[in-house]
Design a protein around this motif. Structure first.
Motif, PDB file in Angstrom:
ATOM      1  N   LEU A  25       0.846  -1.265   0.073  1.00 37.58           N
ATOM      2  CA  LEU A  25       0.065  -0.208   0.159  1.00 37.58           C
ATOM      3  C   LEU A  25       0.950   1.295  -0.047  1.00 37.58           C
ATOM      4  CD1 LEU A  25      -2.784  -0.848   2.619  1.00 37.58           C
ATOM      5  CD2 LEU A  25      -2.857  -1.420   0.101  1.00 37.58           C
ATOM      6  N   HIS A  26       2.266   1.102   0.262  1.00 33.90           N
ATOM      7  CA  HIS A  26       2.778   2.157   0.352  1.00 33.90           C
ATOM      8  C   HIS A  26       4.062   2.187  -0.560  1.00 33.90           C
ATOM      9  CE1 HIS A  26       4.703   5.903   2.712  1.00 33.90           C
ATOM     10  NE2 HIS A  26       5.254   5.732   1.964  1.00 33.90           N
ATOM     11  N   THR A  27       3.919   2.770  -2.016  1.00 37.13           N
ATOM     12  CA  THR A  27       5.226   2.734  -2.725  1.00 37.13           C
ATOM     13  C   THR A  27       5.388   3.955  -3.507  1.00 37.13           C
ATOM     14  OG1 THR A  27       4.019   1.690  -4.570  1.00 37.13           O
ATOM     15  CG2 THR A  27       4.992   0.080  -2.962  1.00 37.13           C
ATOM     16  N   HIS A  28       6.408   4.403  -3.965  1.00 35.72           N
ATOM     17  CA  HIS A  28       6.670   5.566  -4.635  1.00 35.72           C
ATOM     18  C   HIS A  28       7.114   4.909  -6.298  1.00 35.72           C
ATOM     19  CE1 HIS A  28       6.060   8.340  -1.544  1.00 35.72           C
ATOM     20  NE2 HIS A  28       6.758   7.534  -0.813  1.00 35.72           N
ATOM     21  N   LEU A  29       6.349   5.546  -7.304  1.00 36.39           N
ATOM     22  CA  LEU A  29       6.603   4.805  -8.477  1.00 36.39           C
ATOM     23  C   LEU A  29       7.971   4.611  -8.985  1.00 36.39           C
ATOM     24  CD1 LEU A  29       5.129   3.643 -11.014  1.00 36.39           C
ATOM     25  CD2 LEU A  29       5.262   5.778 -12.138  1.00 36.39           C
ATOM     26  N   TYR A  71      -0.968  10.212   4.281  1.00 33.60           N
ATOM     27  CA  TYR A  71      -0.109  11.357   4.452  1.00 33.60           C
ATOM     28  C   TYR A  71       1.309  10.830   5.251  1.00 33.60           C
ATOM     29  CZ  TYR A  71       0.050  16.056   6.635  1.00 33.60           C
ATOM     30  OH  TYR A  71       0.730  17.256   6.972  1.00 33.60           O
ATOM     31  N   HIS A  72       2.200  11.130   4.663  1.00 29.22           N
ATOM     32  CA  HIS A  72       3.472  11.045   5.334  1.00 29.22           C
ATOM     33  C   HIS A  72       3.739  11.777   6.543  1.00 29.22           C
ATOM     34  CE1 HIS A  72       4.681   9.354   1.722  1.00 29.22           C
ATOM     35  NE2 HIS A  72       5.762   8.721   2.089  1.00 29.22           N
ATOM     36  N   VAL A  73       3.835  11.060   7.695  1.00 28.60           N
ATOM     37  CA  VAL A  73       3.817  12.114   8.795  1.00 28.60           C
ATOM     38  C   VAL A  73       4.733  11.481  10.250  1.00 28.60           C
ATOM     39  CG1 VAL A  73       1.424  11.141   9.788  1.00 28.60           C
ATOM     40  CG2 VAL A  73       2.488  13.407  10.525  1.00 28.60           C
ATOM     41  N   SER A  75       6.686  -1.278   1.339  1.00 26.88           N
ATOM     42  CA  SER A  75       8.072  -1.257   0.975  1.00 26.88           C
ATOM     43  C   SER A  75       8.741   0.008   0.628  1.00 26.88           C
ATOM     44  CB  SER A  75       8.207  -2.392  -0.222  1.00 26.88           C
ATOM     45  OG  SER A  75       7.403  -1.810  -1.463  1.00 26.88           O
ATOM     46  N   ASP A  76       7.784   0.958   0.298  1.00 24.03           N
ATOM     47  CA  ASP A  76       8.201   2.401   0.338  1.00 24.03           C
ATOM     48  C   ASP A  76       8.864   2.603  -1.281  1.00 24.03           C
ATOM     49  OD1 ASP A  76       8.291   5.151   0.826  1.00 24.03           O
ATOM     50  OD2 ASP A  76       9.853   4.902   2.147  1.00 24.03           O
ATOM     51  N   ASP A  77      10.121   2.051  -1.278  1.00 22.16           N
ATOM     52  CA  ASP A  77      11.019   2.393  -2.488  1.00 22.16           C
ATOM     53  C   ASP A  77      11.779   1.134  -2.734  1.00 22.16           C
ATOM     54  OD1 ASP A  77      10.440   5.029  -3.144  1.00 22.16           O
ATOM     55  OD2 ASP A  77      11.317   5.270  -0.963  1.00 22.16           O
TER      56      ASP A  77
END
Ligand SMILES: [Zn+2]
Length: 455
Positions: A11-15, A242-244, A403-405
């Protein structure tokens, strides 16, 4: 990896952070790139000039070991870890090597940037599919350099790429990352795309990149606008991601916890990282911090507002003392910096404040996104005993593992899950629960577009 029988949801990845080292190398081998700006920035952060052109030449000639050299330069590994500047210096290889750099210099049309991003989408989805991922949400910023028309074209082209997987065994969705400084212009583009024919694939908006200096309260009006959009268009409702609480050197630990709590209060569906909410305060030990008067005043008012809840967790709020301090600092300029000292009692109270805020986040229905490798390497939380996931497990916080990146970290979602299981001795059924929670915390489920049932 094979022990996860069910497919995973990331659910949390940057292209661009998902682009694999091998895929980016293949891409660069066909290109002639001016690396000057990338090298200059890298050298200013790491103290050495990366021999990127030489490495690429060796790769082209098939020199043994050269592909590994590229991989080491590309991947932001445990040895590189430390801070965001170091991460960004590595990440710049993607910006400078891609059409984006040419676009910035006015040398290539926006269509080149769009075609390239879409080609990467297919490479990334193919890799994630091989890694047992059945559902992914990618986040992508539009970039301030794009005109409104170009932004619309870009979003549409990305959605068309994702649409190619609608009948596949992997589903992909897009969230647009908006600038914290001013999200409104891009929001116009997002709404239009969300209501368009492929709007079912655009399921969220995101706030990422630098967070210090951008308190959640500044986004309150914006969050309200998104909630209003969602009420008017329930079938195309957008999740607020929201990254916080990822980076908080500029304020007290209490304020850092409060920021996460406030983001949930204002309506964020999912909270990126939220390290401040779970990190063991012992990591910082006895130390001194500073924060500005505006933050301090916000914190004092938070304590007054939440005094009953805090008391339940053993945090005593001295009403008269707080009122006197509010009075005293009201005469200071808002950017004046105040000192906060941490002794054992304050560190213990901080841990209780986290417990209280976690309970509130749970009651508010927000979900925390834990990205273990990212927290180790960008967040600098290297000791697993200090890692926020430890508290999240212990306090039954609603969290997912992401996994974020994964490209630039050289990891997979399965690796991330395995790290949590091994370091924190999660039994298999608890792990299955976390994997399930990812599926039921998809943006389209949290906003009520779809039912929680998995595919
Ligand atoms: Zn992120």
């Amino acid at each position: 990896m094979s022990k996860h029988h069910r497919k995973l949801a990331d659910l949390h990845t940057h292209l661009y952070g998902c682009i694999h080292s091998v895929d980016f190398l293949e891409f660069l081998l066909e290109r002639d790139v001016d690396w000057t700006a990338y090298q200059r920035n890298y050298e200013s952060v790491y103290g050495v000039c990366p021999p990127i052109a030489e490495i690429l030449d060796r790769c082209r000639s098939g020199v043994a070991g050269s592909r590994d050299e590229f991989d080491r330069l590309f991947v932001f590994g445990d040895g590189d870890a430390g801070n965001f500047d170091r991460f960004q210096a590595k990440f710049e290889i993607l910006n400078h090597g891609s059409a984006l750099a040419g676009f910035w210099r006015g040398q290539v049309p926006v269509s080149a940037v769009i075609d390239e991003a879409c080609a990467f989408i297919h490479k990334i989805v193919a890799r994630q599919r091989q890694q047992n991922v059945g559902y992914i949400e990618h986040r992508m910023a539009l970039g301030p350099e794009f005109s409104r028309c170009q932004s619309k074209e870009f979003v549409l082209a990305m959605l068309q790429s994702y649409a190619q997987y609608e009948d596949a065994d992997v589903q992909a969705r897009l969230a647009i990352s908006l600038p914290r400084e001013d999200p409104w212009p891009a929001w116009e583009v997002v709404q239009e795309a969300a209501l368009g024919p492929l709007g079912h694939l655009l399921t969220g908006i995101d706030f990422c990149y630098l967070e210090e200096g951008y308190p959640p309260r500044q986004q309150r009006e914006f969050f309200d606008a998104v909630k209003d959009f969602n009420r008017r268009h329930p079938g195309r409702a957008l999740a607020i991601l929201y990254h916080v609480g990822e980076s908080f050197n500029d304020k007290s630990l209490e304020s850092a916890v409060r920021w996460v709590h406030e983001a949930a209060e204002f309506g964020a569906h999912r909270l990126g990282h939220a390290i401040a909410l779970g990190v063991d305060p012992d990591r910082y030990g006895r130390h001194v911090r500073t924060e500005n008067v505006a933050e301090r005043a916000d914190q004092l008012r938070y304590d007054l507002r939440h005094r009953e809840g805090l008391a339940e967790f053993g945090v005593h709020v001295d009403i008269a003392g707080i009122k006197a301090e509010l009075e005293r600092i009201s005469t200071f300029p808002t950017d004046h910096r105040l000192t906060v000292e941490y002794d054992d009692a304050k560190i213990d109270a901080l841990s209780r404040r986290q417990d209280y805020a976690i309970r509130c986040v749970r009651q508010l229905g927000s979900v925390i996104e834990v990205c273990p490798t990212s927290n180790r390497r960008i967040g600098g939380i290297t000791n697993p005993q200090h890692h926020p996931v430890k508290k999240f497990i212990a306090s039954d916080a609603p969290f997912v593992i992401a996994s974020d990146d994964p490209g630039i970290f050289g990891t997979t979602l399965a690796d991330e899950i395995e790290w949590v299981q091994q370091c924190h001795h999660l039994p298999d059924d608890a792990l299955a629960h976390i994997v399930d929670l990812s599926w039921s915390s998809r943006s389209e489920v949290l906003t009520g577009r779809s039912s929680p049932a998995t595919n």
